[in-house]
Each structure stands twice: as structure tokens, then as C-alpha cells.
Design an enzyme around this catalytic site. Structure first.
Site, PDB file in Angstrom:
ATOM      1  N   GLY A 126       0.835  -1.360   0.071  1.00  0.00           N
ATOM      2  CA  GLY A 126       0.217   0.005   0.141  1.00  0.00           C
ATOM      3  C   GLY A 126       0.839   1.233  -0.327  1.00  0.00           C
ATOM      4  N   GLY A 130       2.632   3.576   1.505  1.00  0.00           N
ATOM      5  CA  GLY A 130       3.183   3.792   3.038  1.00  0.00           C
ATOM      6  C   GLY A 130       3.467   5.275   3.106  1.00  0.00           C
ATOM      7  N   LYS A 162       4.166  12.435  -2.401  1.00  0.00           N
ATOM      8  CA  LYS A 162       5.028  11.653  -1.772  1.00  0.00           C
ATOM      9  C   LYS A 162       5.658  12.022  -0.378  1.00  0.00           C
ATOM     10  CE  LYS A 162       8.450   8.177  -3.304  1.00  0.00           C
ATOM     11  NZ  LYS A 162       9.129   7.510  -4.043  1.00  0.00           N
ATOM     12  N   ARG A 202       3.452  14.243  -7.150  1.00  0.00           N
ATOM     13  CA  ARG A 202       3.368  13.439  -8.538  1.00  0.00           C
ATOM     14  C   ARG A 202       2.200  13.665  -9.288  1.00  0.00           C
ATOM     15  NH1 ARG A 202       6.319   7.751  -6.675  1.00  0.00           N
ATOM     16  NH2 ARG A 202       4.383   7.399  -5.900  1.00  0.00           N
ATOM     17  N   ARG A 229      -1.657   0.125  -9.695  1.00  0.00           N
ATOM     18  CA  ARG A 229      -0.576  -1.048 -10.057  1.00  0.00           C
ATOM     19  C   ARG A 229      -1.051  -2.326 -10.122  1.00  0.00           C
ATOM     20  NH1 ARG A 229       3.515   2.088  -6.764  1.00  0.00           N
ATOM     21  NH2 ARG A 229       2.556   4.262  -6.221  1.00  0.00           N
ATOM     22  N   ASP A 283       4.515  -4.069  -7.075  1.00  0.00           N
ATOM     23  CA  ASP A 283       3.932  -2.852  -6.693  1.00  0.00           C
ATOM     24  C   ASP A 283       4.413  -1.549  -7.280  1.00  0.00           C
ATOM     25  OD1 ASP A 283       5.965  -3.787  -4.809  1.00  0.00           O
ATOM     26  OD2 ASP A 283       5.760  -1.787  -3.866  1.00  0.00           O
TER      27      ASP A 283
END
Length: 522
Positions: A101, A103, A123, A193, A200, A270
Site C-alpha cells: 500500500g 506507505g 509523496k 507526483r 498498480r 507494486d
């Protein structure tokens, strides 16, 4: 700041985590969890992309506003937005890792501009239910690398996520950069981003692994509806078409990586986008000397699973895992296996054509790979800079002798004194065959050079360049970040004023942390 056109398609149409706490835990029967970014103490804008801002409906003045700084540092929310982190699983280094996931990533919102949709993701914005043992934050060094690399890749013509902003949080983050038991506090930072979505391979793997097949179908149908609308149904045939399109996009992405010498470094499932975009820039690198066995990732040092030359094989392996994930919707292995089996064959054909174009052979008459195989062998006889070699190759004339041609690319050799005896003879033999083949082409020297220089970049984001900008940024000097950002916006242009960046990796960079090998620490 101009208002953004907020859309919440992902959160409105897919199952949400029923728990509202932000405690680290296993999240079941959900595609995402609502979560708020952590507020930053003293944010400062380091850099923002006007070009990416324009994509989502912002202008240059918007990027300088206090509102922009507050929103993209996580201190304020966009109106009508509901930030969330995504639940997904993955195979890491070939092993099933279970729930992973987002994180340290939080999706602020989806926005619409001029009929196109973009997801904005921070991020390094703080802890989420998927942070495991981490704090969800990111440090300045990794954030600079991600911010610059995504934009560099875009302008190289490589499918990628984009970078909107790079912001210093004003907070310190404790990190053990080399995983050697010596953690230190570093400057924290946040990157925004931008991508159509951040779905994914692992998003589907998670649902299938938990036998949440209703949710699996919902997510696949959602993905097809909005991102593959040319597929108009939700039958077995449509799901096979969906997989085929992802396989084709993935193939084309890897082909572009190989073209420019990019090594992702951590091709876990991922980290594979269903859009065929390069995503999650961690311990990446560009080849300096041409070495198919090179990986920039310290964690991958022993087995080199994610080495440059193995990226096509790993992509295929990851697609096998995606096929397994959507199999319950197809219930027929044969068509999925056929797509997977054709992947390597299709890749090799496209790879050979791409490599021939890199050396200036554009005629379809040449179908064998002998000249390419011979070249790839020669490039490893003595350390030879990949970027410089292919760029200099365009300067060769049809009238040149083999030794004259060799002289024109000698800048690419790290140890020119080694080019003698057997190595010299082997290179001269290759150039003799190459010149003979060029003379079959119908292009003039100038015509060939023009076409080659659109394929072979002059400037790439070498690790030592990124590290130089990081070293200065740690001293509060952000000028090199902008210099490299501007340089890498036109990687195929000559840029006489920036000739200093058209250079081999300096000797000091061979062993410097951040230049040769990198960890996943950020």
C-alpha cells in the site's frame, strides 16, 4: 490560486476502508483508506514545473502563491477533495510480500482539465495505514532525485509519472541511508507526483490474494471504463484485451528504458503501473559504462535481479503475476499465456529495430541482430560510456575508414589506453562492417545524424549530477536543481553552454554514496 476542477471517481466508485483511524494495520475489503497529510512546520517551495502546472489548470503565478505552498506541502486541503491512500500488495524481489500500500503517498485529488484527468499525489506526506514500521515521510535527497528524474524521463520520451512540485517541509527526518546502523537526521521534503492514476499491478494482486473477487471485478471494470474506454464491455474477451493492452504498454516502456540506458532498480510488482508508466523513482540510475549486469540498488547487489539487461525478463515475470491476479475474471489460462509467451518475442523484434535505429540503420531490409550483438559485446571489452558512444556515433561519415570512425567515438572510452591489440582489432572489425552497412542506406551523413540525434540523447540525469544538486541543496543552495531541470528539458539538443554535462562519470563518483550504488532509504 485558480480553482482546480476536482473529481473523486476513484473514491466514489470503489470500496473504501470502513475504519477511519490512521493506525498501521491490515486493510481488508477496500481499495483505499481516507487519510490526511501530516502538517509541515515551515514549508518552502524549492521548485515547481510550470509545464505540469498547466496540465492541471494552473499558471506560473499560481505556483508562486501561498495557497499553492499550503496545499502541496499538505497543510491545507483542496476544496471538495477527500485525500486517500491506496491498498495494494506486491512481489518484492520475486517474493510475495502481502499488503504493502501507499506507505508514504497520499492522493490529494483527481482533477480534470481540458477533458483529461490527473491524479495529484504527495509523496512523503506522512503516515498512512500502510506505513508498516515507517513514518511516511521522505528526505530531501530522494525527493530531489524523484522530482528531477520524472521530468527528465518525460522529455526523453519515456512514459512516466510527472513532477509538479518539490517542497522542503522544514522538518527533520531520521534515516539510516546505508542500512548500516548509523541513522542520521536529514531534511524532509515532499514531491507532488502527477499521473492519470496510481493503480498498480499490486492493486489487483491484493484483491485476488484475499479472494475479494467482487472488489477485483469492480476495480478492473473501473480501470477499463476510465483508462481503456476503447474496451466497451466486461466479458472474458474484454478482460483478455485489457491484459494485452497493459502488456503492450509495459513492453513499450521497457523498450524506452533500454534505449536511453535507464535502470529502475526496484521493479517489484507494486511499482508497475497499469498505464505503462515509469513509477516510483527510488534507487534508479543511468548506465555510465555499458554494463548489462549493473544495478544501482544496494539491496539487489548480490543477485542483481533488477540489473539493466534483465529488465525485459522481469517485466514479463511481473505480467505473469498480473495475469494470475485477473485470472478469476477470465477462467481460461490459454489466452493469457499466449500473450505472455509472445512478450519476449515481440520485445526482441522491437529491441533489434530500436538498436539498429540507434546506430543509424533505418532500412527495414536489415532484420538480423548480428551487428547489434557484436556491438554489445564490444561495448563491454573496455569501459565505454553508453550515452557518449551512441551520440558520437552520429558524427561518423560514410567516407571514414574504420580507424577514423573509431577516433570519432574515443571520448566514450574510460580507459583509452586499453584500446589496443585484440580490443582494437575487434573494434576495427565492427566499424568495418558498420560502415559497409551504412553505405547500403539511402541517407546522407547529415540526414542520418539528424535522425540519430533524435533517438540518442546527449544529456541524461547521471547519478553524480543528481548527487551534486543534493549536496548543494543540503547547504540551502537550490540553483543546481533548476540548472539540471532546464538542461534535461531538451536532452536531444546540443546546448553549447551546457557542454560540461556531456561528460563521462568522474572518478570521484565511482565510490561516492549516491553516485554508484543507492539504497531504498528515503
Amino acid at each position: 490560486m485558480n480553482p482546480l476542477q476536482i473529481k473523486n471517481r476513484f473514491t466514489e466508485e470503489l470500496p473504501a476502508d470502513s475504519e477511519q483511524s490512521n493506525e498501521i494495520r491490515q486493510v481488508k475489503n477496500a481499495c483505499f483508506s481516507y487519510v490526511l497529510p501530516k502538517k509541515t512546520s515551515n514549508p518552502k517551495l524549492i521548485h515547481a514545473s510550470i509545464e505540469v502546472g498547466n496540465l492541471i489548470g494552473l499558471d506560473a503565478n499560481d505556483l508562486k502563491s501561498d495557497t499553492f505552498l499550503k496545499i502541496f506541502s499538505g497543510n491545507e486541503l483542496l476544496p471538495n477533495s477527500k485525500p486517500f491512500s491506496m491498498c495494494y500488495a506486491g512481489h518484492q524481489f520475486g517474493n510475495w510480500a502481502g499488503q504493502l500500500g501507499d506507505g508514504r503517498a497520499i492522493n490529494l485529488a483527481e482533477v480534470e482539465n481540458k477533458g483529461k484527468f490527473y491524479t495529484l499525489q504527495l509523496k512523503g506526506a506522512g503516515k498512512t495505514p500502510y506505513s508498516r514500521t515507517a513514518d511516511g515521510l521522505a528526505v530531501l535527497r530522494s525527493s530531489i532525485r524523484e522530482y528531477l528524474c520524472a521530468e527528465a524521463m518525460f522529455h526523453l520520451g519515456v512514459p512516466t509519472t510527472r513532477s509538479l512540485s518539490l517542497i522542503l517541509s522544514g522538518d527533520e527526518v531520521l534515516r539510516d541511508m546505508l542500512y548500516d546502523g548509523h541513522p542520521e537526521y536529514e531534511k524532509g521534503a515532499i514531491v507532488c507526483r502527477v499521473a492519470p492514476s496510481f493503480i498498480r499491478f499490486g492493486s489487483f494482486e491484493m484483491l485476488t490474494a484475499r479472494n475479494e473477487l467482487k472488489n477485483l471485478k469492480q476495480l478492473v471494470d473501473f480501470t477499463i471504463k476510465y483508462y481503456y474506454p476503447e474496451i466497451t464491455g466486461n466479458t472474458k474477451t474484454d478482460y483478455i484485451s485489457f491484459f494485452k493492452k497493459i502488456a503492450n504498454k509495459t513492453l513499450d516502456m521497457i523498450l524506452e528504458w533500454q534505449r536511453v540506458g535507464f535502470v529502475h532498480g526496484v521493479m517489484n510488482t507494486d511499482n508497475m503501473s497499469i498505464h505503462g508508466l515509469t513509477i516510483d523513482y527510488g534507487p534508479y540510475g543511468w548506465l555510465d559504462n555499458y554494463d548489462p549486469n549493473w544495478t544501482p540498488n544496494t539491496t539487489d547487489r548480490q543477485h542483481k535481479r533488477y540489473r539493466f539487461g534483465n529488465q525485459p525478463n522481469v517485466a514479463q515475470w511481473n505480467l505473469y503475476q498480473l495475469a494470475n491476479a485477473i485470472f478469476p475474471l477470465v477462467n481460461d489460462a490459454a489466452p493469457l499465456e499466449a500473450i505472455l509467451e509472445s512478450f519476449q518475442k515481440d520485445f526482441q523484434v522491437k529491441y533489434n529495430n530500436m538498436m539498429l535505429s540507434k546506430i543509424g540503420i533505418f532500412s527495414t531490409k536489415e532484420t538480423n541482430s548480428i551487428l547489434i550483438d557484436y556491438l554489445e559485446h564490444n561495448l563491454q571489452l573496455s569501459e565505454t560510456d553508453m550515452t557518449i558512444f551512441f551520440r558520437k556515433l552520429s558524427t561518423i561519415s560514410l567516407k571514414d575508414t574504420a580507424i577514423e570512425a573509431l577516433e570519432k567515438i574515443k571520448l566514450a572510452f574510460y580507459n583509452p589506453s586499453e584500446i589496443q591489440q585484440n580490443i582494437l582489432e575487434t573494434w576495427l572489425e565492427w566499424f568495418s562492417q558498420y560502415l559497409e552497412r551504412l553505405n547500403v542506406e539511402s541517407l546522407s551523413d547529415e540526414g542520418r545524424k539528424t535522425k540519430m540525434n533524435l533517438i540518442n540523447p546527449k544529456y541524461v540525469l547521471r547519478n553524480y549530477m543528481a548527487q551534486m544538486s543534493i549536496d548543494l541543496a543540503n547547504k540551502d543552495n537550490f540553483s543546481l536543481i533548476d540548472e539540471l531541470y532546464q538542461l534535461l528539458r531538451k536532452p536531444y539538443d546540443e546546448q553549447p553552454k551546457n557542454e560540461k554535462w556531456f561528460a563521462k562519470r568522474p572518478d570521484w563518483a565511482r565510490s561516492k554514496v549516491g553516485c554508484s550504488m543507492l539504497s531504498c532509504s528515503s
